[in-house]
Design a protein around this motif. Structure first.
Motif, PDB file in Angstrom:
ATOM      1  N   GLY B   4       6.954 -41.639 -12.459  1.00  0.00           N
ATOM      2  CA  GLY B   4       6.288 -40.509 -11.852  1.00  0.00           C
ATOM      3  C   GLY B   4       5.949 -40.790 -10.402  1.00  0.00           C
ATOM      4  O   GLY B   4       5.508 -41.879 -10.066  1.00  0.00           O
ATOM      5  N   GLU B   6       3.749 -39.034  -7.272  1.00  0.00           N
ATOM      6  CA  GLU B   6       2.874 -37.943  -6.880  1.00  0.00           C
ATOM      7  C   GLU B   6       3.007 -37.657  -5.398  1.00  0.00           C
ATOM      8  O   GLU B   6       3.258 -38.556  -4.598  1.00  0.00           O
ATOM      9  CB  GLU B   6       1.403 -38.286  -7.169  1.00  0.00           C
ATOM     10  CG  GLU B   6       1.042 -38.301  -8.640  1.00  0.00           C
ATOM     11  CD  GLU B   6       1.049 -39.689  -9.196  1.00  0.00           C
ATOM     12  OE1 GLU B   6       1.777 -40.553  -8.669  1.00  0.00           O
ATOM     13  OE2 GLU B   6       0.314 -39.940 -10.160  1.00  0.00           O
ATOM     14  N   CYS B  23       3.695 -33.883  -9.138  1.00  0.00           N
ATOM     15  CA  CYS B  23       4.248 -35.085  -9.753  1.00  0.00           C
ATOM     16  C   CYS B  23       5.704 -34.812 -10.089  1.00  0.00           C
ATOM     17  O   CYS B  23       6.022 -33.772 -10.678  1.00  0.00           O
ATOM     18  CB  CYS B  23       3.452 -35.421 -11.018  1.00  0.00           C
ATOM     19  SG  CYS B  23       4.157 -36.725 -12.044  1.00  0.00           S
ATOM     20  N   TRP B  34      -2.336 -36.194 -17.074  1.00  0.00           N
ATOM     21  CA  TRP B  34      -3.017 -36.449 -15.796  1.00  0.00           C
ATOM     22  C   TRP B  34      -4.294 -37.227 -16.087  1.00  0.00           C
ATOM     23  O   TRP B  34      -5.032 -36.911 -17.031  1.00  0.00           O
ATOM     24  CB  TRP B  34      -3.333 -35.144 -15.080  1.00  0.00           C
ATOM     25  CG  TRP B  34      -2.128 -34.500 -14.458  1.00  0.00           C
ATOM     26  CD1 TRP B  34      -1.275 -33.602 -15.044  1.00  0.00           C
ATOM     27  CD2 TRP B  34      -1.642 -34.704 -13.125  1.00  0.00           C
ATOM     28  NE1 TRP B  34      -0.282 -33.236 -14.167  1.00  0.00           N
ATOM     29  CE2 TRP B  34      -0.485 -33.901 -12.979  1.00  0.00           C
ATOM     30  CE3 TRP B  34      -2.058 -35.486 -12.046  1.00  0.00           C
ATOM     31  CZ2 TRP B  34       0.252 -33.856 -11.784  1.00  0.00           C
ATOM     32  CZ3 TRP B  34      -1.330 -35.442 -10.875  1.00  0.00           C
ATOM     33  CH2 TRP B  34      -0.188 -34.630 -10.744  1.00  0.00           C
ATOM     34  N   CYS B  89      -0.480 -38.992 -12.425  1.00  0.00           N
ATOM     35  CA  CYS B  89       0.280 -38.426 -13.530  1.00  0.00           C
ATOM     36  C   CYS B  89       0.891 -39.572 -14.319  1.00  0.00           C
ATOM     37  O   CYS B  89       1.164 -40.644 -13.774  1.00  0.00           O
ATOM     38  CB  CYS B  89       1.345 -37.452 -13.053  1.00  0.00           C
ATOM     39  SG  CYS B  89       2.755 -38.184 -12.187  1.00  0.00           S
ATOM     40  N   GLY B 104       2.326 -42.926 -12.149  1.00  0.00           N
ATOM     41  CA  GLY B 104       2.750 -42.836 -10.757  1.00  0.00           C
ATOM     42  C   GLY B 104       1.775 -43.560  -9.856  1.00  0.00           C
ATOM     43  O   GLY B 104       0.861 -44.243 -10.310  1.00  0.00           O
TER      44      GLY B 104
END
Lengths: 117, 113
Positions: B4, B6, B23, B34, B89, B104
């Motif tokens: 992921g 962001e 994301c 999240w 995320c 992420g």
């Protein structure tokens, strides 16, 4: 317990020493995870336990890192011969369902901040 | 590699404004989650959206998921100074050893009073 507890919250050690970080997950949570977070970065997966076994150790960065879990509860992450690049926050999380049972929502501890001088 | 990613990396807004974080991910997912992290603390789960859902609400949070574009967005409406935190995320990806949650790099949100 009510939440995931980690100790110590802060650890300063000298390069070359061994350190042990402890995680006490939420009672009844069968899955336990260790992640590492460097300053201002995202989370790096280290290892996952389901019960006492570790089906996924793929994130351990070197053979200096090891972890165990006993009694399906407390886990210890051990870093041998620490290096300066090991400095980070080590986060533990637990989950009721684990990776094989659908939606996997993690509850995190506050982390153990390791500084290697 | 990060599953992921962001954007933006950092976002600064005034109290009362809306905040949108995005994301993107690379592979098929079971669900996307999240999390929020206050400075010096662990992560706290906010909301989960499954791969067959397109939108989900929880209080002032609204999450969307577009599996065709492999992207998600988190909207915080009527932001408050207390919303200041990092938001991550996490993608739950099916693997042979079971699902795997990959995070992420996060978006640092600052809400100015």
């Amino acid at each position: 317990g009510a939440g995931v507890s980690q100790s110590p919250s802060n650890k300063v050690t000298e390069k070359g020493k061994d350190v042990e970080l402890r995680c006490d997950p939420i009672s009844g949570h069968t899955a336990l995870y260790w992640y590492r977070q460097s300053l201002g970065q995202g989370l790096e997966f280290l290892i996952y336990f389901q019960g006492n076994s570790a089906p996924d150790k793929s994130g351990l960065p070197s053979d200096r890192f090891s972890a165990e879990r006993t009694g399906g509860s407390v886990s210890t992450l051990t870093i041998q011969r620490t290096q300066q690049e090991d400095s980070a926050v080590y986060l533990c999380a637990s989950s009721r369902q684990g990776r094989l049972s659908g939606a996997n929502v993690l509850t995190f501890g506050a982390g153990s901040r390791l500084t290697v001088l | 590699s990060q599953q992921g990613e962001e954007d933006p990396q950092a976002l600064s807004i005034q109290e009362g404004e809306n905040a949108t974080m995005n994301c993107s991910y690379k592979t098929s997912i079971n669900n996307l989650q999240w999390y929020r992290q206050n400075s010096g603390r662990g992560l706290v789960h906010l909301i989960l959206i499954r791969s067959n859902e397109r939108e989900k609400h929880s209080g002032r949070l609204r999450v969307t998921l577009d599996t065709s574009k492999k992207s998600s967005s988190l909207l915080i409406t009527a932001s408050r100074a207390a919303d200041t935190a990092s938001y991550f995320c996490a993608t739950d990806v099916a693997e042979t050893s079971g699902s795997r949650l990959t995070f992420g790099e996060g978006t640092q949100l600052t809400v100015n009073p």
